[in-house]
Design a protein around this motif. Structure first.
Motif, PDB file in Angstrom:
ATOM      1  N   VAL A 173      -9.994 -31.245  48.420  1.00  0.00           N
ATOM      2  CA  VAL A 173      -9.048 -30.393  47.695  1.00  0.00           C
ATOM      3  C   VAL A 173      -8.589 -29.248  48.591  1.00  0.00           C
ATOM      4  O   VAL A 173      -9.397 -28.626  49.297  1.00  0.00           O
ATOM      5  N   VAL A 174      -7.287 -28.950  48.565  1.00  0.00           N
ATOM      6  CA  VAL A 174      -6.733 -27.863  49.361  1.00  0.00           C
ATOM      7  C   VAL A 174      -6.096 -26.818  48.444  1.00  0.00           C
ATOM      8  O   VAL A 174      -5.951 -27.015  47.243  1.00  0.00           O
ATOM      9  N   HIS A 175      -5.687 -25.726  49.069  1.00  0.00           N
ATOM     10  CA  HIS A 175      -5.283 -24.504  48.375  1.00  0.00           C
ATOM     11  C   HIS A 175      -3.949 -24.032  48.927  1.00  0.00           C
ATOM     12  O   HIS A 175      -3.610 -24.292  50.077  1.00  0.00           O
ATOM     13  N   ALA A 176      -3.180 -23.341  48.091  1.00  0.00           N
ATOM     14  CA  ALA A 176      -1.940 -22.704  48.536  1.00  0.00           C
ATOM     15  C   ALA A 176      -2.071 -21.202  48.369  1.00  0.00           C
ATOM     16  O   ALA A 176      -2.501 -20.729  47.312  1.00  0.00           O
ATOM     17  N   TYR A 177      -1.698 -20.453  49.413  1.00  0.00           N
ATOM     18  CA  TYR A 177      -1.603 -19.007  49.264  1.00  0.00           C
ATOM     19  C   TYR A 177      -0.350 -18.670  48.461  1.00  0.00           C
ATOM     20  O   TYR A 177       0.737 -19.191  48.734  1.00  0.00           O
ATOM     21  N   SER A 178      -0.506 -17.777  47.492  1.00  0.00           N
ATOM     22  CA  SER A 178       0.649 -17.320  46.715  1.00  0.00           C
ATOM     23  C   SER A 178       1.278 -16.127  47.419  1.00  0.00           C
ATOM     24  O   SER A 178       1.106 -14.971  47.024  1.00  0.00           O
ATOM     25  N   LEU A 179       2.004 -16.434  48.487  1.00  0.00           N
ATOM     26  CA  LEU A 179       2.621 -15.407  49.328  1.00  0.00           C
ATOM     27  C   LEU A 179       4.110 -15.703  49.503  1.00  0.00           C
ATOM     28  O   LEU A 179       4.622 -15.732  50.615  1.00  0.00           O
ATOM     29  N   GLY A 180       4.775 -15.925  48.396  1.00  0.00           N
ATOM     30  CA  GLY A 180       6.203 -16.215  48.446  1.00  0.00           C
ATOM     31  C   GLY A 180       6.497 -17.608  47.926  1.00  0.00           C
ATOM     32  O   GLY A 180       5.708 -18.543  48.105  1.00  0.00           O
ATOM     33  N   ALA A 181       7.660 -17.738  47.299  1.00  0.00           N
ATOM     34  CA  ALA A 181       8.028 -18.991  46.654  1.00  0.00           C
ATOM     35  C   ALA A 181       8.043 -20.162  47.623  1.00  0.00           C
ATOM     36  O   ALA A 181       7.578 -21.264  47.304  1.00  0.00           O
ATOM     37  N   GLU A 182       8.576 -19.945  48.825  1.00  0.00           N
ATOM     38  CA  GLU A 182       8.726 -21.057  49.778  1.00  0.00           C
ATOM     39  C   GLU A 182       7.367 -21.633  50.173  1.00  0.00           C
ATOM     40  O   GLU A 182       7.214 -22.861  50.268  1.00  0.00           O
ATOM     41  N   GLU A 184       5.588 -39.332  56.688  1.00  0.00           N
ATOM     42  CA  GLU A 184       6.481 -38.560  55.812  1.00  0.00           C
ATOM     43  C   GLU A 184       6.113 -37.083  55.826  1.00  0.00           C
ATOM     44  O   GLU A 184       6.986 -36.209  55.814  1.00  0.00           O
ATOM     45  N   LEU A 185       4.810 -36.796  55.860  1.00  0.00           N
ATOM     46  CA  LEU A 185       4.356 -35.406  55.943  1.00  0.00           C
ATOM     47  C   LEU A 185       4.854 -34.753  57.225  1.00  0.00           C
ATOM     48  O   LEU A 185       5.345 -33.612  57.206  1.00  0.00           O
ATOM     49  N   ALA A 186       4.761 -35.447  58.336  1.00  0.00           N
ATOM     50  CA  ALA A 186       5.236 -34.907  59.614  1.00  0.00           C
ATOM     51  C   ALA A 186       6.739 -34.643  59.571  1.00  0.00           C
ATOM     52  O   ALA A 186       7.213 -33.623  60.089  1.00  0.00           O
ATOM     53  N   ARG A 187       7.494 -35.551  58.950  1.00  0.00           N
ATOM     54  CA  ARG A 187       8.947 -35.353  58.847  1.00  0.00           C
ATOM     55  C   ARG A 187       9.270 -34.135  57.985  1.00  0.00           C
ATOM     56  O   ARG A 187      10.181 -33.358  58.301  1.00  0.00           O
ATOM     57  N   PHE A 188       8.529 -33.965  56.904  1.00  0.00           N
ATOM     58  CA  PHE A 188       8.771 -32.809  56.035  1.00  0.00           C
ATOM     59  C   PHE A 188       8.510 -31.506  56.787  1.00  0.00           C
ATOM     60  O   PHE A 188       9.310 -30.566  56.713  1.00  0.00           O
ATOM     61  N   VAL A 189       7.400 -31.451  57.517  1.00  0.00           N
ATOM     62  CA  VAL A 189       7.061 -30.239  58.272  1.00  0.00           C
ATOM     63  C   VAL A 189       8.131 -29.946  59.322  1.00  0.00           C
ATOM     64  O   VAL A 189       8.574 -28.801  59.482  1.00  0.00           O
ATOM     65  N   ALA A 190       8.571 -30.978  60.035  1.00  0.00           N
ATOM     66  CA  ALA A 190       9.607 -30.779  61.052  1.00  0.00           C
ATOM     67  C   ALA A 190      10.904 -30.261  60.425  1.00  0.00           C
ATOM     68  O   ALA A 190      11.555 -29.354  60.968  1.00  0.00           O
ATOM     69  N   ARG A 191      11.289 -30.825  59.285  1.00  0.00           N
ATOM     70  CA  ARG A 191      12.520 -30.376  58.626  1.00  0.00           C
ATOM     71  C   ARG A 191      12.413 -28.934  58.156  1.00  0.00           C
ATOM     72  O   ARG A 191      13.320 -28.127  58.362  1.00  0.00           O
ATOM     73  N   ARG A 192      11.276 -28.581  57.551  1.00  0.00           N
ATOM     74  CA  ARG A 192      11.119 -27.221  57.043  1.00  0.00           C
ATOM     75  C   ARG A 192      11.061 -26.203  58.182  1.00  0.00           C
ATOM     76  O   ARG A 192      11.551 -25.073  58.056  1.00  0.00           O
ATOM     77  N   LYS A 193      10.499 -26.602  59.320  1.00  0.00           N
ATOM     78  CA  LYS A 193      10.513 -25.707  60.479  1.00  0.00           C
ATOM     79  C   LYS A 193      11.943 -25.494  60.971  1.00  0.00           C
ATOM     80  O   LYS A 193      12.333 -24.375  61.313  1.00  0.00           O
ATOM     81  N   GLN A 194      12.702 -26.572  61.010  1.00  0.00           N
ATOM     82  CA  GLN A 194      14.094 -26.466  61.454  1.00  0.00           C
ATOM     83  C   GLN A 194      14.892 -25.559  60.520  1.00  0.00           C
ATOM     84  O   GLN A 194      15.792 -24.828  60.956  1.00  0.00           O
ATOM     85  N   GLU A 195      14.542 -25.570  59.244  1.00  0.00           N
ATOM     86  CA  GLU A 195      15.216 -24.719  58.262  1.00  0.00           C
ATOM     87  C   GLU A 195      14.752 -23.273  58.312  1.00  0.00           C
ATOM     88  O   GLU A 195      15.323 -22.411  57.639  1.00  0.00           O
ATOM     89  N   GLY A 196      13.705 -23.003  59.086  1.00  0.00           N
ATOM     90  CA  GLY A 196      13.226 -21.628  59.235  1.00  0.00           C
ATOM     91  C   GLY A 196      11.961 -21.311  58.495  1.00  0.00           C
ATOM     92  O   GLY A 196      11.447 -20.192  58.585  1.00  0.00           O
ATOM     93  N   GLY A 197      11.430 -22.265  57.733  1.00  0.00           N
ATOM     94  CA  GLY A 197      10.190 -22.025  57.019  1.00  0.00           C
ATOM     95  C   GLY A 197      10.357 -21.003  55.916  1.00  0.00           C
ATOM     96  O   GLY A 197      11.328 -21.019  55.160  1.00  0.00           O
ATOM     97  N   ALA A 198       9.409 -20.069  55.832  1.00  0.00           N
ATOM     98  CA  ALA A 198       9.427 -19.040  54.785  1.00  0.00           C
ATOM     99  C   ALA A 198       9.895 -17.717  55.369  1.00  0.00           C
ATOM    100  O   ALA A 198       9.590 -17.395  56.519  1.00  0.00           O
ATOM    101  N   PRO A 199      10.634 -16.930  54.599  1.00  0.00           N
ATOM    102  CA  PRO A 199      11.075 -15.627  55.108  1.00  0.00           C
ATOM    103  C   PRO A 199       9.891 -14.693  55.323  1.00  0.00           C
ATOM    104  O   PRO A 199       8.875 -14.774  54.625  1.00  0.00           O
ATOM    105  N   THR A 200      10.008 -13.819  56.300  1.00  0.00           N
ATOM    106  CA  THR A 200       8.963 -12.826  56.594  1.00  0.00           C
ATOM    107  C   THR A 200       9.609 -11.461  56.749  1.00  0.00           C
ATOM    108  O   THR A 200      10.824 -11.323  56.827  1.00  0.00           O
ATOM    109  N   ASP A 201       8.769 -10.477  56.832  1.00  0.00           N
ATOM    110  CA  ASP A 201       9.254  -9.100  57.007  1.00  0.00           C
ATOM    111  C   ASP A 201       9.403  -8.726  58.467  1.00  0.00           C
ATOM    112  O   ASP A 201       9.651  -7.567  58.781  1.00  0.00           O
ATOM    113  N   PHE A 202       9.193  -9.687  59.368  1.00  0.00           N
ATOM    114  CA  PHE A 202       9.259  -9.335  60.799  1.00  0.00           C
ATOM    115  C   PHE A 202       9.791 -10.514  61.595  1.00  0.00           C
ATOM    116  O   PHE A 202      10.021 -11.572  61.040  1.00  0.00           O
TER     117      PHE A 202
END
Length: 526
Positions: free
Chosen positions: A204-213, A508-526
């Motif tokens: 079982v794995v966990h998600a940090y609740s640190l932003g919607a993305e 499929e997991l690898a493709r999803f990660v590559a696509r989300r990285k190309q899209e910029g991932g999650a917004p940050t403050d820096f």
């Protein structure tokens, strides 16, 4: 010492301590680092320790209800505020007040027990009842080991801890990041970390609740890794999040956002106020526990109003500070009592409970083990269902250590053995009158038939402890516990092979990660 010599010495050590058991996620390649207990979800057979009488439970309950109805909790999330307004709560700016009737009605929807099924159904865990699962150390920014000392967390260290998490059968959940890999940019860190977790573990794995993305990405990654449709993911718990209140009396925007997103999809939320008596909570344990419960219950009420029956648990992280320095202290007598008291109240509310295996020590020494053991046994005594930071925690959560991870797993195995019926069975064979007659007053039990039939499994056999006398220990190199743990950790890494994973899901997991990285991932403050 060469790697080959280390491996040989470790194998020799483990050869002296044989025990039946499996090596989850491992394929045999000769000698194993340790022989460990098989994977299982422990059941705690003991009655919980209950320091409060019935009146004490009611007094703390009434205190928590007065906090909620008269003082209120700050919800720093506009969506949550609007939901609570619709629910009939009193809203003043960001302050939310709710009456006891509403809170208890919402609690009535929450299940007392639930299961979480990861990509490998054989790793399903149960949260609630007498079940007790252990979670790896989560979120330290630094690592420490005997070779490299203290250093900032990086992805290579993260990968080592994930392998330890998968290897040890007494670790049931790959929770938060066992060390924060700050060499990966925060915008894409969650993508790399969850991909590693989902490939290298099948737990079982966990998600940090640190932003919607981040939350949405993790839910999608868990769905892909399990080969699930969207409806299959939503039909039962597949992962979870843990949120912390901002004590005193606040829930922040991203934590509430993530909790609400998971609750809507039926995924579990563990709500854990971080209350340190004397700093972020009253100096008395009763006051600190009442404050902690009020903060947790406010979030439970929100989530149950959004999706009645969604799985939730209450966590406790109530400890005290050193009043001389202000530093957090863990594994203290006060921490133990606060955990037991919280357990009584959480059972009163009919919910599962989370606590932690924690210490304030800076290195894996005696202090680290007595404080962690106090924390872990408080978890046992309180009827805890999920134990966070059960292996690897140092410096009040600022350091993760692989040696400490190994040492803690020894304690976790001892707890699991302590739970086994064999340790307290009372059949005629266990009372052993025939053996007592056979040996009489002048013999010994080493050679009697009763012992010979049972000696291989009669007692717990350690993998890190050394039970030899001083002379034998000295002749074999005078190796201290942390040094033995270091050798075991290195041998585990040398032998490790990841669990099986469906090829299509992995691609499929690898493709999803590559696509989300190309899209910029999650917004940050820096």
């Amino acid at each position: 010492m060469t790697g080959e010599a280390e491996a040989a010495e470790t194998a020799a050590d483990s050869g002296r301590r044989k025990r039946s058991g499996g090596r989850a996620g491992m394929k045999s390649r000769g000698a194993s680092a340790i022989e460990q207990m098989p994977w299982r979800i422990p059941l705690n057979p003991d009655r919980p320790t209950e320091p409060l009488d019935a009146d004490g439970v009611q007094r703390i309950h009434r205190g928590a209800m007065k906090i909620l109805s008269e003082i209120g909790i700050e919800f720093l999330n506009p969506e949550a505020l609007e939901i609570m307004r619709r629910a009939g709560c009193l809203i003043n700016g960001t302050n939310v007040r709710m009456d006891e009737a509403f809170v208890m009605e919402m609690l009535g929807h929450a299940p007392s027990q639930f299961t979480i099924t990861p990509r490998n159904p054989e790793r399903e865990i149960v949260i609630g009842g007498k079940h007790m699962v252990f979670v790896n150390v989560s979120s330290p920014p630094n690592s420490w080991d005997l070779e490299r000392g203290k250093r900032s967390g990086d992805f290579a260290s993260f990968q080592e801890f994930i392998k330890l998490t998968q290897y040890f059968n007494c670790i049931h959940v790959a929770g938060g990041y066992p060390v924060e890999p700050i060499d990966i940019h925060a915008s894409v860190r969650h993508l790399d970390c969850l991909q590693e977790k989902l490939v290298v573990t099948d737990k079982v794995v966990h998600a940090y609740s640190l932003g919607a993305e981040r939350v949405e990405d993790v839910m999608e990654m868990v769905r892909i890794a399990g080969g699930l449709s969207h409806s299959e993911f939503d039909e039962k718990p597949r992962m979870y999040t843990n949120i912390n209140s901002v004590s005193p009396l606040k829930h922040d925007h991203p934590m509430l956002d993530g909790a609400m997103r998971l609750a809507r999809r039926g995924q579990p939320v563990v709500i854990t106020p971080f209350t340190l008596a004397g700093a972020m909570a009253p100096v008395t344990m009763a006051g600190a526990v009442a404050l902690s419960l009020a903060e947790a219950l406010a979030a439970v009420a929100l989530l149950q109003y959004i999706n009645p029956g969604c799985p939730v648990a209450i966590g406790t992280f109530t400890s005290n500070v050193d009043m001389k320095s202000g530093a957090p202290a863990f594994g203290t007598p006060e921490y133990m009592r606060a955990t037991q008291m919280t357990g009584q109240l959480v059972r009163f509310y009919g919910l599962p409970m989370r606590s932690s295996g924690v210490c304030a020590a800076n290195v894996p020494d005696g202090q680290s083990m007595w404080e962690t053991s106090n924390s872990l046994w408080a978890a046992v005594q309180s009827g805890t269902n999920m134990v966070y930071h059960a292996a690897g925690w140092l410096e009040g959560g600022l350091i993760a250590s692989p040696e400490k991870f190994v040492m803690d797993c020894e304690v976790l195995q001892m707890i699991q053995r302590y739970f086994e019926e064999a340790t307290f069975a009372t059949t005629e064979e266990d009372i052993a009158l025939d053996a007592i007659r056979e040996v009489g007053p002048n013999g010994h039990y080493f050679g009697c038939a009763h012992t010979q039939a049972r000696y291989q499994t009669a007692f717990y056999q350690p993998f890190a402890s050394d039970w030899r006398n001083y002379e034998a220990w000295a002749l074999d190199g005078s190796t201290w516990t942390a040094e033995r743990a270091h050798r075991i950790y290195k041998q585990i890494l040398a032998e490790f092979e990841p669990p099986e994973m469906d090829h299509n899901a992995r691609e499929e997991l690898a493709r999803f990660v590559a696509r989300r990285k190309q899209e910029g991932g999650a917004p940050t403050d820096f």
